[in-house]
Design a protein around this motif. Structure first.
Motif, PDB file in Angstrom:
ATOM      1  N   LEU A 143       0.816  -1.204   0.000  1.00 35.05           N
ATOM      2  CA  LEU A 143       0.000   0.000   0.000  1.00 35.05           C
ATOM      3  C   LEU A 143       0.858   1.265   0.000  1.00 35.05           C
ATOM      4  N   ALA A 144       1.933   1.272   0.783  1.00 35.56           N
ATOM      5  CA  ALA A 144       2.786   2.466   0.857  1.00 35.56           C
ATOM      6  C   ALA A 144       3.482   2.720  -0.472  1.00 35.56           C
ATOM      7  N   GLN A 145       3.995   1.667  -1.103  1.00 35.85           N
ATOM      8  CA  GLN A 145       4.690   1.852  -2.370  1.00 35.85           C
ATOM      9  C   GLN A 145       3.737   2.183  -3.510  1.00 35.85           C
ATOM     10  N   GLY A 146       2.457   1.928  -3.311  1.00 34.28           N
ATOM     11  CA  GLY A 146       1.468   2.289  -4.320  1.00 34.28           C
ATOM     12  C   GLY A 146       0.907   3.687  -4.163  1.00 34.28           C
ATOM     13  N   LEU A 147       1.345   4.421  -3.149  1.00 34.68           N
ATOM     14  CA  LEU A 147       0.850   5.784  -2.944  1.00 34.68           C
ATOM     15  C   LEU A 147       1.349   6.703  -4.051  1.00 34.68           C
ATOM     16  N   PRO A 148       0.554   7.702  -4.421  1.00 33.63           N
ATOM     17  CA  PRO A 148       0.962   8.607  -5.498  1.00 33.63           C
ATOM     18  C   PRO A 148       1.987   9.629  -5.034  1.00 33.63           C
ATOM     19  N   HIS A 149       2.708  10.162  -5.984  1.00 33.62           N
ATOM     20  CA  HIS A 149       3.578  11.318  -5.729  1.00 33.62           C
ATOM     21  C   HIS A 149       2.686  12.554  -5.821  1.00 33.62           C
ATOM     22  N   GLY A 150       2.606  13.304  -4.736  1.00 31.76           N
ATOM     23  CA  GLY A 150       1.752  14.489  -4.739  1.00 31.76           C
ATOM     24  C   GLY A 150       0.673  14.408  -3.688  1.00 31.76           C
ATOM     25  N   GLU A 151      -0.458  15.061  -3.943  1.00 27.40           N
ATOM     26  CA  GLU A 151      -1.507  15.189  -2.946  1.00 27.40           C
ATOM     27  C   GLU A 151      -2.460  14.006  -2.965  1.00 27.40           C
ATOM     28  N   LEU A 152      -2.955  13.641  -1.772  1.00 27.74           N
ATOM     29  CA  LEU A 152      -4.011  12.643  -1.664  1.00 27.74           C
ATOM     30  C   LEU A 152      -4.772  12.868  -0.374  1.00 27.74           C
ATOM     31  N   GLU A 153      -5.999  12.314  -0.340  1.00 28.07           N
ATOM     32  CA  GLU A 153      -6.764  12.288   0.898  1.00 28.07           C
ATOM     33  C   GLU A 153      -6.323  11.015   1.607  1.00 28.07           C
ATOM     34  N   PHE A 154      -5.589  11.166   2.696  1.00 24.90           N
ATOM     35  CA  PHE A 154      -4.842  10.066   3.291  1.00 24.90           C
ATOM     36  C   PHE A 154      -5.728   9.039   3.990  1.00 24.90           C
ATOM     37  N   MET A 155      -6.847   9.469   4.590  1.00 25.06           N
ATOM     38  CA  MET A 155      -7.667   8.509   5.335  1.00 25.06           C
ATOM     39  C   MET A 155      -8.272   7.472   4.390  1.00 25.06           C
ATOM     40  N   ASP A 156      -8.960   7.923   3.349  1.00 29.52           N
ATOM     41  CA  ASP A 156      -9.525   6.968   2.395  1.00 29.52           C
ATOM     42  C   ASP A 156      -8.450   6.384   1.485  1.00 29.52           C
ATOM     43  N   GLY A 157      -7.415   7.173   1.211  1.00 31.90           N
ATOM     44  CA  GLY A 157      -6.391   6.736   0.276  1.00 31.90           C
ATOM     45  C   GLY A 157      -5.371   5.771   0.851  1.00 31.90           C
ATOM     46  N   PHE A 158      -5.318   5.650   2.177  1.00 30.76           N
ATOM     47  CA  PHE A 158      -4.336   4.756   2.786  1.00 30.76           C
ATOM     48  C   PHE A 158      -4.801   4.174   4.121  1.00 30.76           C
ATOM     49  N   ALA A 159      -5.167   5.025   5.080  1.00 21.70           N
ATOM     50  CA  ALA A 159      -5.352   4.578   6.465  1.00 21.70           C
ATOM     51  C   ALA A 159      -6.446   3.519   6.602  1.00 21.70           C
ATOM     52  N   HIS A 160      -7.635   3.789   6.047  1.00 16.78           N
ATOM     53  CA  HIS A 160      -8.736   2.835   6.189  1.00 16.78           C
ATOM     54  C   HIS A 160      -8.433   1.528   5.461  1.00 16.78           C
ATOM     55  N   GLU A 161      -7.886   1.631   4.261  1.00 13.38           N
ATOM     56  CA  GLU A 161      -7.562   0.425   3.499  1.00 13.38           C
ATOM     57  C   GLU A 161      -6.502  -0.398   4.216  1.00 13.38           C
ATOM     58  N   CYS A 162      -5.518   0.266   4.776  1.00 18.00           N
ATOM     59  CA  CYS A 162      -4.461  -0.431   5.503  1.00 18.00           C
ATOM     60  C   CYS A 162      -5.039  -1.155   6.719  1.00 18.00           C
ATOM     61  N   ALA A 163      -5.941  -0.496   7.448  1.00 16.11           N
ATOM     62  CA  ALA A 163      -6.548  -1.124   8.622  1.00 16.11           C
ATOM     63  C   ALA A 163      -7.338  -2.371   8.231  1.00 16.11           C
ATOM     64  N   VAL A 164      -8.114  -2.289   7.143  1.00 16.73           N
ATOM     65  CA  VAL A 164      -8.908  -3.431   6.698  1.00 16.73           C
ATOM     66  C   VAL A 164      -8.004  -4.596   6.298  1.00 16.73           C
ATOM     67  N   ARG A 165      -6.962  -4.302   5.535  1.00 12.31           N
ATOM     68  CA  ARG A 165      -6.093  -5.383   5.060  1.00 12.31           C
ATOM     69  C   ARG A 165      -5.291  -6.006   6.196  1.00 12.31           C
ATOM     70  N   LEU A 166      -4.833  -5.209   7.130  1.00 11.11           N
ATOM     71  CA  LEU A 166      -4.103  -5.763   8.272  1.00 11.11           C
ATOM     72  C   LEU A 166      -5.015  -6.640   9.122  1.00 11.11           C
ATOM     73  N   LEU A 167      -6.257  -6.193   9.325  1.00  4.64           N
ATOM     74  CA  LEU A 167      -7.205  -6.997  10.081  1.00  4.64           C
ATOM     75  C   LEU A 167      -7.421  -8.356   9.407  1.00  4.64           C
ATOM     76  N   CYS A 168      -7.669  -8.332   8.091  1.00 10.27           N
ATOM     77  CA  CYS A 168      -7.900  -9.592   7.375  1.00 10.27           C
ATOM     78  C   CYS A 168      -6.661 -10.481   7.401  1.00 10.27           C
ATOM     79  N   ALA A 169      -5.475  -9.865   7.335  1.00  4.83           N
ATOM     80  CA  ALA A 169      -4.248 -10.669   7.381  1.00  4.83           C
ATOM     81  C   ALA A 169      -4.077 -11.317   8.751  1.00  4.83           C
ATOM     82  N   PHE A 170      -4.342 -10.576   9.814  1.00  2.00           N
ATOM     83  CA  PHE A 170      -4.190 -11.142  11.157  1.00  2.00           C
ATOM     84  C   PHE A 170      -5.220 -12.239  11.402  1.00  2.00           C
ATOM     85  N   MET A 171      -6.456 -12.003  10.980  1.00  2.00           N
ATOM     86  CA  MET A 171      -7.516 -12.987  11.183  1.00  2.00           C
ATOM     87  C   MET A 171      -7.432 -14.130  10.183  1.00  2.00           C
TER      88      MET A 171
END
Length: 393
Positions: free
Chosen positions: A109-137
């Protein structure tokens, strides 16, 4: 004779409080450290008062909800065997086995982030939380999209304050968990956390479905919201403190204490509840037996009497003073999992960028009470040229 209801000292839903809760709590901590409101009843703002309550499990109960909540909504002796059942799921060896998967999620997810501006919560934080949860479970990829959609609906229901909508969203989430139980039963050879819970026993009997649902709800609903909030808070702090950002890029060994310290300054969880088992004196106030008490973590962790300047960033603080994950009998059983995930996410985020910065003219939008962190977080990212070259090869 019943204790008369005191006049309110504050209103937690006052627009001035909601606009900047941390500053409002800082003021109340000095002006009225044990405060009454019609909405929260008694609220404790000082570190000493909060710590006194959380360390006294006999005097202050955790069973504050009409809904089953295992184990954090239980008191001893009922709490004890459930806590013993749950703690092995967060044992060091399980976390060590999970770490490579967490790195893979955060790195992708981090390496897929764009160069420049983004809305970080929808663009990274929420997706990261969902994927980490699924990976742990160890839940299948097909679960991700329903979880994403559920997270959005939960946010919308919370923002609206519509209790019926919030109840419907909670019911929907319970249905998703029950679907995972059914999937595990159809595949008896599975050895993920959900399957292991199906094989657990308590007092010599198998766990009931509603008990497993309660456990998994605590592991997932709370994890999704607080993990995403924490990722956003950490990113914003680094964006607005470039010297700290550079220090952590150069010294990864400081990530753990730095993360705990940043989340002490700006906590992802504002408060938690207890109930007084008997009439008690807190500060200069008398709290009657049966009264609800709100522990204001967000204030206790900024108490000048304990931490000095609450906004001063110091990685050499005594970690025992930080109430980020609570304390005492009900300290968060998943604290080390959260620390591991946040350290890995920040490590991969810093490796995938050489600058995280605010966006000029676009301020973050705070999360809606009772959530913390941000609902919208505009950030500007600069990717290292070497990373783009490697990805192009």
């Amino acid at each position: 004779m019943s204790t008369p209801t005191p006049a309110p000292d504050w209103d937690p839903r006052d627009p001035a409080v909601l606009q900047d809760p941390l500053r409002a709590y800082d003021t109340l901590r000095g002006r009225c450290p044990v405060a009454y409101s019609d909405y929260l009843r008694w609220s404790l703002f000082r570190h000493d008062d909060v710590l006194r309550v959380v360390l006294d499990a006999e005097g202050f109960g955790n069973a504050v909800s009409a809904h089953v909540s295992i184990p954090n909504g239980m008191d001893p002796p009922e709490h004890t065997p459930w806590r013993a059942l749950i703690e092995p799921y967060f044992a060091p060896e399980r976390l060590a086995a999970f770490a490579p998967a967490a790195h893979a999620v955060a790195r992708e997810l981090a390496q897929g982030l764009p160069h420049g501006e983004l809305e970080f919560m929808d663009g990274f934080a929420h997706e990261c939380a969902v994927r980490l949860l699924c990976a742990f479970m160890e839940w299948p990829h097909a679960v991700r999209e329903p979880l994403r959609q559920w997270t959005r609906r939960n946010q919308q229901a919370t923002l609206s304050g519509d209790r019926e909508a919030m109840a419907a969203v909670a019911f929907e989430f319970d249905g998703q968990i029950r679907a995972q139980l059914d999937a595990c039963r159809r595949q008896p050879g599975r050895d993920d956390a959900t399957s292991r819970l199906l094989r657990e026993t308590i007092d010599g009997r198998p766990l009931r479905d509603e008990e497993i649902v309660s456990i998994l709800r605590n592991w997932t609903v709370g994890e999704l919201s607080t993990l995403a909030a924490s990722i956003g808070i950490l990113a914003w702090y680094l964006a607005t403190h470039p010297a700290v950002q550079e220090e952590l890029r150069a010294h990864a060994e400081l990530l753990r204490p730095a993360i705990d310290e940043i989340l002490r300054i700006h906590p992802p969880l504002l408060a938690n509840r207890r109930v007084a088992r008997h009439t008690v004196r807190l500060g200069e106030r008398t709290v009657a037996a049966g009264e609800r008490i709100t522990l204001m973590w967000a204030s206790a962790n900024r108490d000048e009497a304990v931490f000095g300047d609450p906004d001063a960033f110091r990685v050499d603080r005594d970690p025992a003073l930080n109430l980020l994950y609570g304390a005492g009998l009900h300290v968060c059983p998943g604290a080390e999992l959260s620390r591991l995930q946040l350290r890995i996410v920040l490590q991969e985020l810093l490796a995938a960028t050489d600058l995280i910065a605010p966006v000029a003219g676009r301020a973050p939008v705070p999360a809606h009470y009772p959530a913390s962190g941000f609902s919208l977080l505009p950030l500007s990212l600069r990717r290292p040229a070497a990373l783009d070259v490697r990805q192009a090869m």
